[in-house]
Design a protein around this motif. Sequence first.
Motif, PDB file in Angstrom:
ATOM      1  N   THR A 144       0.839  -1.204   0.000  1.00 45.58           N
ATOM      2  CA  THR A 144       0.000   0.000   0.000  1.00 45.58           C
ATOM      3  C   THR A 144       0.873   1.252   0.000  1.00 45.58           C
ATOM      4  O   THR A 144       1.929   1.299   0.641  1.00 45.58           O
TER       5      THR A 144
ATOM      6  N   TRP B 190      -4.866   7.829   7.577  1.00 43.17           N
ATOM      7  CA  TRP B 190      -5.442   6.530   7.261  1.00 43.17           C
ATOM      8  C   TRP B 190      -5.789   5.812   8.556  1.00 43.17           C
ATOM      9  O   TRP B 190      -5.090   5.933   9.572  1.00 43.17           O
TER      10      TRP B 190
ATOM     11  N   LYS C  92      -7.678   2.518   5.398  1.00 38.63           N
ATOM     12  CA  LYS C  92      -8.166   3.285   4.255  1.00 38.63           C
ATOM     13  C   LYS C  92      -8.003   4.778   4.562  1.00 38.63           C
ATOM     14  O   LYS C  92      -7.931   5.183   5.727  1.00 38.63           O
ATOM     15  N   LYS C  93      -8.003   5.570   3.503  1.00 35.72           N
ATOM     16  CA  LYS C  93      -7.914   7.007   3.700  1.00 35.72           C
ATOM     17  C   LYS C  93      -9.175   7.515   4.402  1.00 35.72           C
ATOM     18  O   LYS C  93     -10.299   7.191   4.007  1.00 35.72           O
TER      19      LYS C  93
END
Length: 288
Positions: free
Chosen positions: A171, A179, A185-186
């Motif tokens: 990633t 994150w 995840k953002k």
Amino acid sequence: MNAVGSRAVIAASSVARRVGTMLDSMGASMEVAKYTERLVPSTRFVAVDGIAPVVSETATFVAPSASVIGDVTLGSNSSIWYGATVRGDVNKLTIGEYSSIGDRAVVHVAKIQGDFSTTIGNHVTVGPCAVVHACILKDEVVIGASAQVLDGAVVESQSMVAAGSVVTPGTTIASGELWAGSPAKKVRALTDEEKAAIAETATDQAELAAMHAFENSKDYTQLAADEEELRDAQERDPDYIQPKDWKDVDDVLGQGQPGFIFNSTLTHPEEGLKVLQKRLNEEKKQKQ
């Protein structure tokens, strides 16, 4: 019979102690480089395949219970905290300046399942119990407590990974992002205040590390003196005579000025006290 045996044991113990003291004194007198035992002598720097960690002379602090193993480079003003493991046994591991590895955190590299070194930039804060494994953390990054950043991941500068998050292998986290989650995840972009706080946090951590380094460097004599000073401060009445924070320039071996006995002259004690007090007051003024 028991009494005779007890006396014999006591006598033998006394002789053994004297012999041990003599041997210790003899060994100390033969030392070329004098050694002072520290309270926490267990700091571990371990070489692997002949490659030992390289720690900057200006590195702030490596805790006595931390493990720094193999091909590791630690930059100036950086710190590795209690129980942390930094292991460069199968690949290279680099930590920049003003970066900190928190308590019980693990920083490792990879070779068997992918060839990944680990690079941690400047002003990076890795939280307690976090895992940084075979990845890249650019400058001014915060990895939260118990978060994981795994193989091949890249965290760009001025970014944050929230506590407990898992950044999956490969990633890439763009600059200026927060994150969170598992998988991470953002969440949103960081504010300017949050970005500024990243570098400030790293600097504050370096200052705190300097204090821990100072305390861990003390030997038993210094610790005993600190304990005595603390007890005195807690128990001494403020109206009672206070300890001197200055030194009598005419003092000899802690016994006072020659010609004085217990801060008094031999012939006129009262006058001697007045003269001494006047001189000490003058010395105090000069220091202020």
